[in-house]
Design an enzyme around this catalytic site. Structure first.
Site, PDB file in Angstrom:
ATOM      1  N   SER A 107       0.831  -1.214   0.000  1.00  0.00           N
ATOM      2  CA  SER A 107       0.000   0.000   0.000  1.00  0.00           C
ATOM      3  C   SER A 107       0.864   1.263   0.000  1.00  0.00           C
ATOM      4  O   SER A 107       0.471   2.278  -0.570  1.00  0.00           O
ATOM      5  CB  SER A 107      -0.988  -0.001   1.174  1.00  0.00           C
ATOM      6  OG  SER A 107      -0.335   0.231   2.383  1.00  0.00           O
ATOM      7  N   ASN A 108       2.036   1.198   0.616  1.00  0.00           N
ATOM      8  CA  ASN A 108       2.936   2.363   0.534  1.00  0.00           C
ATOM      9  C   ASN A 108       3.484   2.532  -0.879  1.00  0.00           C
ATOM     10  O   ASN A 108       3.622   3.661  -1.368  1.00  0.00           O
ATOM     11  CB  ASN A 108       4.081   2.218   1.542  1.00  0.00           C
ATOM     12  CG  ASN A 108       3.667   2.665   2.934  1.00  0.00           C
ATOM     13  OD1 ASN A 108       3.488   3.859   3.181  1.00  0.00           O
ATOM     14  ND2 ASN A 108       3.500   1.709   3.831  1.00  0.00           N
ATOM     15  N   MET A 125      10.570  -6.559   4.487  1.00  0.00           N
ATOM     16  CA  MET A 125      10.675  -7.119   5.836  1.00  0.00           C
ATOM     17  C   MET A 125      12.010  -7.823   6.089  1.00  0.00           C
ATOM     18  O   MET A 125      12.034  -8.924   6.652  1.00  0.00           O
ATOM     19  CB  MET A 125       9.500  -8.068   6.078  1.00  0.00           C
ATOM     20  CG  MET A 125       8.170  -7.357   6.073  1.00  0.00           C
ATOM     21  SD  MET A 125       8.178  -5.945   7.215  1.00  0.00           S
ATOM     22  CE  MET A 125       6.466  -5.519   7.232  1.00  0.00           C
ATOM     23  N   ASN A 143      13.453   4.131   4.494  1.00  0.00           N
ATOM     24  CA  ASN A 143      12.560   3.088   5.024  1.00  0.00           C
ATOM     25  C   ASN A 143      11.402   3.753   5.758  1.00  0.00           C
ATOM     26  O   ASN A 143      11.563   4.827   6.335  1.00  0.00           O
ATOM     27  CB  ASN A 143      13.335   2.201   6.003  1.00  0.00           C
ATOM     28  CG  ASN A 143      12.483   1.101   6.602  1.00  0.00           C
ATOM     29  OD1 ASN A 143      11.744   0.411   5.883  1.00  0.00           O
ATOM     30  ND2 ASN A 143      12.549   0.926   7.906  1.00  0.00           N
ATOM     31  N   HIS A 165       8.793   3.038   8.928  1.00  0.00           N
ATOM     32  CA  HIS A 165       8.612   2.162  10.086  1.00  0.00           C
ATOM     33  C   HIS A 165       7.352   2.573  10.846  1.00  0.00           C
ATOM     34  O   HIS A 165       7.153   3.763  11.091  1.00  0.00           O
ATOM     35  CB  HIS A 165       9.835   2.234  11.000  1.00  0.00           C
ATOM     36  CG  HIS A 165       9.725   1.313  12.160  1.00  0.00           C
ATOM     37  ND1 HIS A 165       9.899  -0.052  12.046  1.00  0.00           N
ATOM     38  CD2 HIS A 165       9.382   1.537  13.452  1.00  0.00           C
ATOM     39  CE1 HIS A 165       9.682  -0.616  13.212  1.00  0.00           C
ATOM     40  NE2 HIS A 165       9.373   0.326  14.085  1.00  0.00           N
ATOM     41  N   GLN A 207      -1.261   7.679   7.918  1.00  0.00           N
ATOM     42  CA  GLN A 207      -0.189   8.692   8.000  1.00  0.00           C
ATOM     43  C   GLN A 207       1.034   8.261   7.193  1.00  0.00           C
ATOM     44  O   GLN A 207       1.719   9.094   6.604  1.00  0.00           O
ATOM     45  CB  GLN A 207       0.190   8.952   9.463  1.00  0.00           C
ATOM     46  CG  GLN A 207      -0.969   9.474  10.292  1.00  0.00           C
ATOM     47  CD  GLN A 207      -1.638  10.688   9.668  1.00  0.00           C
ATOM     48  OE1 GLN A 207      -0.970  11.619   9.208  1.00  0.00           O
ATOM     49  NE2 GLN A 207      -2.957  10.680   9.605  1.00  0.00           N
TER      50      GLN A 207
HETATM   51  C1  GAR Z   1       3.747  -0.799   6.780  1.00  0.00           C
HETATM   52  O1  GAR Z   1       2.961  -0.575   7.930  1.00  0.00           O
HETATM   53  C2  GAR Z   1       5.200  -0.489   7.076  1.00  0.00           C
HETATM   54  O2  GAR Z   1       5.368   0.596   7.956  1.00  0.00           O
HETATM   55  C3  GAR Z   1       5.658  -1.762   7.727  1.00  0.00           C
HETATM   56  O3  GAR Z   1       5.034  -2.782   6.987  1.00  0.00           O
HETATM   57  C4  GAR Z   1       3.821  -2.289   6.453  1.00  0.00           C
HETATM   58  C5  GAR Z   1       3.822  -2.525   4.959  1.00  0.00           C
HETATM   59  O4  GAR Z   1       2.578  -2.226   4.429  1.00  0.00           O
HETATM   60  N1  GAR Z   1       7.074  -1.896   7.692  1.00  0.00           N
HETATM   61  C6  GAR Z   1       7.766  -2.484   8.670  1.00  0.00           C
HETATM   62  O5  GAR Z   1       7.253  -2.955   9.668  1.00  0.00           O
HETATM   63  C7  GAR Z   1       9.267  -2.508   8.436  1.00  0.00           C
HETATM   64  N2  GAR Z   1       9.922  -3.009   9.609  1.00  0.00           N
HETATM   65  P1  GAR Z   1       2.403  -2.075   2.860  1.00  0.00           P
HETATM   66  O6  GAR Z   1       2.996  -3.325   2.232  1.00  0.00           O
HETATM   67  O7  GAR Z   1       0.930  -2.006   2.655  1.00  0.00           O
HETATM   68  O8  GAR Z   1       3.119  -0.817   2.428  1.00  0.00           O
END
Ligand code: GAR
Length: 217
Positions: A13-14, A90, A107, A109, A173
């Site tokens: 999603s990011n 990850m 990154n 977090h 956010q």
């Molecule tokens: C997000 O919440 C990101 O902050 C977290 O994984 C999720 C990925 O979501 N990242 C970590 O925990 C890194 N240690 P997404 O695949 O929908 O972007």
């Protein structure tokens, strides 16, 4: 034009928020490649839909972790990538990639670092009982979520929150601050001195966010 390479392990999603920011004209950049360590990552579907090249690269196909990250760095360099985006990747990135892109890897977090680094930052915050948590975009160094901080967003943590409800609030956010951090980089407004990230022409705003809200004073 800033060339991005995105590394993602899952839902993406990011990654999507960054694609959307580019497509709307908010962010002047191009995503040259998505690299994933998970053949089932939904991020792949997003790349396909938007005509972005993707590579599935698995650590088990390389003799060592260093070889894996060296191969990733080579693929990124080959495509002229300037800035590497870890969008839910990850894994702890190793030296060969960090050395190829010093202060050029960002990154996101899901906690207010230096609190709750590592996995499950949202669950760690709920379990600890903090009243405010949030998310952090930082440059990547060789530690686990220890690199210089670019931007953070705070959200309240309620006493009936679960990992899921807090994760959703934080994610909203994340989708704002990640494209913004990349935009600051694209505009040449970020510089790093030691572990301090300086932002050129940074508006200063004093807000009074408490959780719970203070009544009567
Ligand atoms: C997000 O919440 C990101 O902050 C977290 O994984 C999720 C990925 O979501 N990242 C970590 O925990 C890194 N240690 P997404 O695949 O929908 O972007």
């Amino acid at each position: 034009m800033l060339n991005l390479g995105v590394l993602a392990s899952g839902r993406g999603s990011n990654f999507q928020a960054i694609i959307d920011a580019i497509n709307s004209g908010y962010l002047k950049a191009e995503i040259k490649v998505l690299i994933t360590d998970n053949p089932n990552a939904y991020a792949i579907e997003r790349a396909r839909r938007h005509g972005i090249e993707y590579l599935i690269m698995l650590p088990k196909d390389y003799p060592s972790k260093d070889d894996y990250y060296r191969a990733i760095a080579e693929e990124l360099k080959r495509r002229g990538v300037d800035l590497v985006i870890l969008a839910g990747f990850m894994r702890v990135v190793k030296r060969p990639l960090i050395d190829a892109y010093p202060m050029r890897i960002m990154n996101i977090h899901p906690a207010l670092l230096p609190s709750f680094p590592g996995l499950h930052g949202q669950k760690q915050a709920v379990d600890y009982g903090v009243k405010i948590s949030g998310c952090t975009v930082h440059f990547v160094d060789e530690g686990v979520d220890t690199g210089p901080i670019i931007i953070q967003a705070a959200v309240p943590v309620y006493d009936d929150d679960t990992e899921e409800s807090l994760s959703e609030r934080i994610l909203r956010q994340e989708h704002r601050i990640f494209p913004y951090a990349i935009r600051l980089f694209a505009e040449g407004r970020l510089s790093v001195e030691g572990r301090i990230v300086r932002i050129k022409d940074h508006p200063k705003e004093e807000s009074h966010f408490t959780n719970p809200p203070v009544e009567g004073i």
